[in-house]
Design an enzyme around this catalytic site. Structure first.
Site, PDB file in Angstrom:
ATOM      1  N   LYS A  77      74.596  50.702  71.464  1.00  0.00           N
ATOM      2  CA  LYS A  77      74.951  49.467  72.175  1.00  0.00           C
ATOM      3  C   LYS A  77      76.417  49.140  71.888  1.00  0.00           C
ATOM      4  O   LYS A  77      76.835  49.123  70.743  1.00  0.00           O
ATOM      5  CB  LYS A  77      74.071  48.308  71.700  1.00  0.00           C
ATOM      6  CG  LYS A  77      74.539  46.917  72.154  1.00  0.00           C
ATOM      7  CD  LYS A  77      74.012  45.818  71.261  1.00  0.00           C
ATOM      8  CE  LYS A  77      74.553  45.877  69.858  1.00  0.00           C
ATOM      9  NZ  LYS A  77      75.917  45.298  69.704  1.00  0.00           N
ATOM     10  N   ASP A 109      70.004  41.200  68.986  1.00  0.00           N
ATOM     11  CA  ASP A 109      70.283  42.328  69.880  1.00  0.00           C
ATOM     12  C   ASP A 109      69.026  42.961  70.477  1.00  0.00           C
ATOM     13  O   ASP A 109      69.140  43.798  71.377  1.00  0.00           O
ATOM     14  CB  ASP A 109      71.051  43.419  69.121  1.00  0.00           C
ATOM     15  CG  ASP A 109      72.529  43.077  68.934  1.00  0.00           C
ATOM     16  OD1 ASP A 109      73.039  42.239  69.690  1.00  0.00           O
ATOM     17  OD2 ASP A 109      73.154  43.659  68.029  1.00  0.00           O
TER      18      ASP A 109
END
Length: 273
Positions: A10, A126
Site C-alpha cells: 500500500k 489501513d
C-alpha cells in the site's frame, strides 16, 4: 480448502493529518494506491492457528497472536495454518502487516466468514482500504474509503532499512489539524498530470519521520537526482519512499541507479494502481 492470496504493498501518495479525536484516533485524508509487488499467503484449514513465515523479510515477524494475521483469522472464526512469504519490509510505511491481515479477511469472507467493519478497524486504520486494494481516498479514521480513478503510475519504491515506529512519528507531529486534500480529485490522463497535482499535496508525517530517521531525507534526495523523475515522497509513516516516472522504462533505469549506489537498500520498480 486451501486458498492462496496476494497482499499488495500500500502506498500513500498523500497523507494529510487533519485532526485528532478525543479518544486519541487521528483523522486522515489520504490518496492510496497499491503496487504489483507484495506478500503471498497460503491458508490451509486446521484445528488451531499456526503462522509460518519465510522470505526475505521473515526475520522479526511474530508468529503468535501479536501478528495481525492471527488476529484477523481468529476474529473471523477461522483456524488453520497460514504460510506467509514475506516479500515486503515490515514497519516500512507500506502497509505490509495491514495488507496481509486484510487479505486474510477478504479470503475468508469469500468462504462465508465475513467480519464487521468495526472489527476490521480495530485491527488498524489501513485495514478497510487494504481490503479494497484499489486506488482510493481514505478519510476519517480509515472508515471512509472511496474509489478513485487514476492512471497507472510507474514508480520506484525504496526502503533504506530504517525502521520508523508509527507512534513516534505521530507523537512528533507539530500540528494535527492540517488542511485536507481538495474536495474533488481531478481526472488525470497521464502520470505527468497526476504527479503535477500530487506536488501540491503533502505527507504530513514525512518531516517528523525524517527527524527520527535521517535516511529518509537521503533517499528522497537521491531519488530526486534520478532521470525523468516526476515526484518523490515518503509513504505512510516511513521509511519507504516512492518516486513516480512517466514510463516503466524510466522507473527501471532509476532502480538501476539507486541499486548501483546502495546495494543494501530495498529497491523495487513497480506499477501503482
Amino acid at each position: 480448502m486451501t486458498a492462496e492470496a496476494f497482499a499488495p504493498a500500500k502506498i500513500n501518495l498523500t497523507l494529510h493529518v487533519t485532526g485528532q479525536r478525543a479518544d486519541g484516533y487521528h483523522l486522515l485524508d489520504s490518496l492510496v494506491v497499491f503496487a504489483d509487488v507484495g506478500d503471498r499467503l497460503r491458508l490451509t484449514p486446521g484445528d488451531q492457528i499456526l503462522i509460518d513465515v519465510s522470505g526475505e523479510f521473515a526475520e522479526g515477524v511474530p508468529t503468535d497472536d501479536r501478528n495481525l494475521i492471527w488476529q484477523a483469522a481468529e476474529g473471523a472464526g477461522w483456524y488453520g495454518r497460514v504460510q506467509l512469504d514475506k516479500v515486503l519490509p515490515h514497519g516500512a510505511g507500506i502497509g505490509g502487516g495491514s495488507s496481509d491481515a486484510a487479505t486474510v479477511l477478504k479470503t475468508l469472507a469469500a468462504q462465508d466468514l465475513p467480519t464487521p467493519k468495526e472489527f476490521q478497524l480495530s485491527l488498524g486504520a489501513d485495514i478497510p482500504v487494504c481490503m479494497a486494494a484499489q486506488a482510493s481516498r481514505m478519510q476519517g479514521i480509515g472508515d471512509h474509503v472511496t474509489p478513485v480513478k487514476l492512471p497507472k503510475l510507474p514508480a520506484l519504491l525504496v526502503n533504506p532499512g530504517a525502521h520508523v515506529p508509527t507512534g513516534a512519528v505521530f507523537s512528533a507531529l507539530a500540528q494535527r489539524d492540517n488542511p485536507p486534500m481538495p474536495s474533488h480529485i481531478p481526472d488525470f490522463a497521464t502520470p505527468q498530470e497526476c504527479a503535477a497535482w500530487l506536488a501540491g499535496q503533502r505527507n504530513d508525517m514525512q518531516g517528523p519521520a525524517a527527524g527520527i530517521a535521517p535516511l529518509v531525507d537521503q533517499v528522497l534526495a537521491e531519488l530526486n537526482c534520478t532521470g525523468n523523475i516526476l515526484l518523490a515522497r515518503m509513504s505512510g509513516s516511513g521509511a519507504t519512499c516512492f518516486a513516480l516516472y512517466p514510463t516503466m522504462k524510466a522507473a527501471h533505469h532509476a532502480a538501476y541507479e539507486i541499486e548501483t549506489a546502495h546495494s543494501d537498500w530495498w529497491c523495487v520498480a513497480t506499477e501503482l494502481s
